[in-house]
Scaffold this active site. Structure first.
Site, PDB file in Angstrom:
ATOM      1  N   ASP A  15       1.079  -1.408   0.144  1.00  0.00           N
ATOM      2  CA  ASP A  15      -0.100   0.208   0.114  1.00  0.00           C
ATOM      3  C   ASP A  15       0.914   1.290  -0.141  1.00  0.00           C
ATOM      4  OD1 ASP A  15      -2.237   1.333  -0.028  1.00  0.00           O
ATOM      5  OD2 ASP A  15      -2.937   0.549   1.714  1.00  0.00           O
ATOM      6  N   CYS A 244      -1.448  10.907   1.051  1.00  0.00           N
ATOM      7  CA  CYS A 244      -2.455  11.027   0.502  1.00  0.00           C
ATOM      8  C   CYS A 244      -2.662  12.165  -0.586  1.00  0.00           C
ATOM      9  CB  CYS A 244      -3.867  11.185   1.253  1.00  0.00           C
ATOM     10  SG  CYS A 244      -5.383  11.538   0.444  1.00  0.00           S
TER      11      CYS A 244
HETATM   12 ZN    ZN Z   1      -4.972   1.194   1.893  1.00  0.00          ZN
END
Ligand code: ZN
Length: 317
Positions: A15, A244
């Site tokens: 991730d 992000c």
């Molecule tokens: Zn994730």
């Protein structure tokens, strides 16, 4: 050794690395995985079986699965978007396959160009393929309920829809489902409520883990709620790598080091040695010097006189 209370599943190599453009050399990934395992991390998601043209950062996943499975006692997880990916993961020797399914159908169509019916058919094909394998070689199949707590495209996601998708994934042949806060929208009350709703519908064995992001700083609060309600596996990424794009300064997944400190400080044994975890963080920092690592515990260090849960449970208090 005392039994592990909470399993921390390290998802940074998948991730984290998929969300940054820098490509970590395979040798460095191996050194990082090895250092994480030495620290006592029980499970690592080492990559994703997606075409290399889509995610060149994870092109070496098969090699990493093969490398990691040789490490004694380590559970090796990989993400698989389809049957093709599952075949590759089985061939490489993964212990756990996670198929992500966006509860938001809009998100599913946008990300993998498949609706729910198509995704569930793919999960059924993967489950059938796994049933052909001898039990000892059969990886565990988890259906990951992405966008379970809200979607950047659809907004709020009805909890009844999350439960319905959990039921559909189990019917399609998953061993388990996992709750995934892909977007960092979750709050602790929602974590507790949704977990209990799925348990009521499918039983506790069907859901043991959660995947959290720290986009809005709620990651550890959500992890606490998850552990208090009774979930036993929590995903995290070292240094919270990934970030992000929509929220500058926000980490990606919850930070492994901070999660381990939280759990150990509360008396929950993770089996992870904090100082060795910091050594693994140095391996990561050395390999990706331009990538920002997040987390407070690594910078602050352990409090004076800190006794980890594992050391505490060894002697009567
Ligand atoms: Zn994730």
């Amino acid at each position: 050794m005392a039994a592990i209370d909470i399993e921390v599943s390290e998802v940074g190599p998948r991730d984290g690395l998929q969300s940054i453009t820098a490509i970590m050399p395979t040798a460095a990934k191996k050194a990082w995985i090895s250092a994480l395992a030495t620290a006592g991390v029980p499970e690592i998601e080492v990559g994703s079986f997606v075409p290399a043209r889509l995610l060149p950062q994870l092109a070496d996943t098969a090699e990493l699965v093969a490398y990691a499975r040789a490490i004694d006692g380590l559970k090796v997880a990989a993400l698989v978007p389809n049957l093709r990916g599952a075949e590759d993961a089985i061939a490489a020797g993964a212990d756990k396959l996670t198929v992500p399914l966006s509860v938001s159908e809009t998100h599913s169509l946008r990300n993998v160009r498949r609706n729910h019916t198509q995704m569930l058919a793919e999960v059924r094909r993967i489950a059938e393929r796994l049933r052909d394998l001898p039990a000892a070689q059969r990886p565990k199949l988890e259906g990951g309920l992405s966008t379970a707590f809200g979607c950047t495209l659809e907004g709020p996601i009805a909890e009844s829809q999350v439960v319905a998708m959990a039921e559909a994934l189990m019917q399609a042949g998953c061993d388990e489902v996992g709750l995934s806060d892909t977007t960092g929208y979750a709050n602790p009350v929602q974590v507790r409520r949704l977990t209990e709703k799925i348990w009521r519908a499918l039983g506790r064995d069907s859901l043991t883990g959660i995947h959290l992001h720290n986009t809005r700083g709620q990651g550890l609060a959500n992890a606490l709620a998850a552990v208090e309600v009774g979930l036993t596996t929590v995903d995290a990424s070292m240094g919270g790598i990934g970030g992000c794009p929509a929220a500058p300064g926000a980490s990606g997944n919850i930070v492994t080091e901070d999660l381990v400190f939280l759990l150990e400080a509360m008396g929950l044994n993770t089996g992870i040695d904090f100082e060795r975890l910091l050594a693994a963080r140095r391996v990561l920092a050395g390999a990706l010097p331009a990538v920002e690592l997040y987390g407070f515990s690594a910078a602050a260090g352990l409090p004076k006189g800190f006794t980890p849960a594992s050391a505490r449970s060894a002697q009567p208090v």
